[in-house]
Design an enzyme around this catalytic site. Structure first.
Site, PDB file in Angstrom:
ATOM      1  N   LYS A  99       0.841  -1.203   0.000  1.00  0.00           N
ATOM      2  CA  LYS A  99       0.000   0.000   0.000  1.00  0.00           C
ATOM      3  C   LYS A  99       0.875   1.251   0.000  1.00  0.00           C
ATOM      4  CE  LYS A  99      -3.829  -2.507   1.874  1.00  0.00           C
ATOM      5  NZ  LYS A  99      -4.441  -3.163   2.999  1.00  0.00           N
ATOM      6  N   ASP A 109     -11.652   1.726   3.041  1.00  0.00           N
ATOM      7  CA  ASP A 109     -11.904   0.302   2.819  1.00  0.00           C
ATOM      8  C   ASP A 109     -13.401   0.028   2.629  1.00  0.00           C
ATOM      9  OD1 ASP A 109      -9.707  -1.372   2.600  1.00  0.00           O
ATOM     10  OD2 ASP A 109      -9.373  -1.498   4.769  1.00  0.00           O
ATOM     11  N   GLN A 116      -5.270  -2.131   9.040  1.00  0.00           N
ATOM     12  CA  GLN A 116      -5.006  -3.424   8.410  1.00  0.00           C
ATOM     13  C   GLN A 116      -5.602  -4.554   9.259  1.00  0.00           C
ATOM     14  OE1 GLN A 116      -3.454  -3.895   5.315  1.00  0.00           O
ATOM     15  NE2 GLN A 116      -4.202  -5.965   5.612  1.00  0.00           N
TER      16      GLN A 116
END
Ligand code: NAP
Length: 285
Positions: A53, A120, A97
């Site tokens: 990322k 997300d 994460q």
């Protein structure tokens, strides 16, 4: 023989467009999009995802702001950090994460992220928007798959779409996005009876199970579009999907490779969502 759905190529194209847009923003005196990436603990796979990322951010002209926390950092402190990032106008997107180490309540953590920074698209507000068809963040993997279908002129309208898997991050939102695109959608899972009888009718088959060799040629309709979300290791330790690629590819019209199919698209859409978060922040002011 089928056509390969080249996620790697399309992801590069999308990332280039984002990088150009980031430059245009900067030239117009707007803030560079900034993504806070929070990694808690030492899970090696998560560390690789976070590194990727950061690389993508660099490529896209997005500022990556990493937080590498020890597993014993604690949920309350993590929630306070999220509060601070929510309130920081220099941060546009926040990503935690997953999975979190044992002892953390993932739902509580995700729900603490401001929905306007939830790149997300896991926050219930964004899940709700997706469900009722309102504009908002789209979950990266399913949105990446739809972008791939669009790129190759594959229209789900009226098609029988079978999604294997009903997770919150892939299966369910995938079904919703295909429904939004007028597909006739069936969602299968571990309690589904006679799965092959469903998949054999699928014009578009999406597998998000997480088992190597799960989709075999006898489960595939001739001419089907096959999307393989799975990321598994085969007996030799090589990365592979859910689909028996060599067996199924000759039957399919289009098929995603693993690696190089869905994975790069997921990463590219995260960058797109971060740019969108910066645009949202411009609007809110
Ligand atoms: P997950 O949460 O473990 O969900 C797996 C789903 O498969 C569940 O809904 C499960 O059904 C279903 N399933 C398991 N065995 C089955 C069977 N025998 N027949 C039918 N359905 C079955 O996994 P996930 O997070 O959705 O991820 C799925 C795979 O995609 C994993 O390999 C993951 O690594 C990969 N992935 C890839 C990307 C990417 O960017 N390429 C992104 C995310 C995930 P139940 O609900 O009944 O248990």
């Amino acid at each position: 023989m089928s056509v390969l759905l080249d996620g790697k190529a399309l992801a590069s194209k999308i990332k280039k467009e984002i990088s150009e847009e980031s430059k245009r923003r900067e030239a117009a005196g707007k803030a560079r999009p900034a993504l806070a990436v929070i990694l808690v603990g030492e899970d090696p796979a998560s560390a690789v995802y976070v590194r990727n990322k950061e690389k993508d951010c660099l490529e896209c002209g997005i500022k990556s702001v990493p937080y590498k926390l020890t597993a014993d950092y604690g949920e309350e402190k993590l929630l306070s950090l999220i509060d601070a990032l929510n309130g920081d106008p220099a941060i546009h997107g926040i990503l935690v994460q997953l999975p979190l180490p044992p002892g953390y309540d993932e739902r509580r953590v995700i729900e603490r992220i401001d929905p306007a920074k939830d790149v997300d698209a896991f926050h219930p507000v964004n899940v709700g928007r997706l469900t009722i068809g309102e504009e908002g963040f789209l979950p990266c993997t399913p949105a990446g798959i739809v972008a791939l279908l669009d790129e190759y002129g594959i229209d789900p309208t009226g098609k029988n779409c079978v999604v294997i898997g009903r997770s919150n991050i892939v299966g369910k939102p995938m079904a919703l996005l295909l429904l939004r695109r007028n597909g006739t959608v069936t969602v299968a899972h571990s309690r589904t009876v006679d799965l092959p009888s469903l998949t054999r009718n699928a014009d578009i088959l999406v597998s998000a199970v997480g088992k190597a060799g799960f989709v075999t040629p006898d489960m595939v309709k001739k001419g089907a579009v096959i999307i393989d979300v799975g990321m598994n290791r085969n007996a030799e330790g090589r990365l592979c999907g859910d689909v028996d690629f060599d067996g199924c590819a000759p039957l399919a019209s289009f098929i995603t490779p693993v690696p190089g199919g869905v994975g790069p698209m997921t990463r590219a859409i995260l960058m797109k969502n971060t740019l969108y978060a910066a645009e949202l922040a411009d609007e809110i002011g």
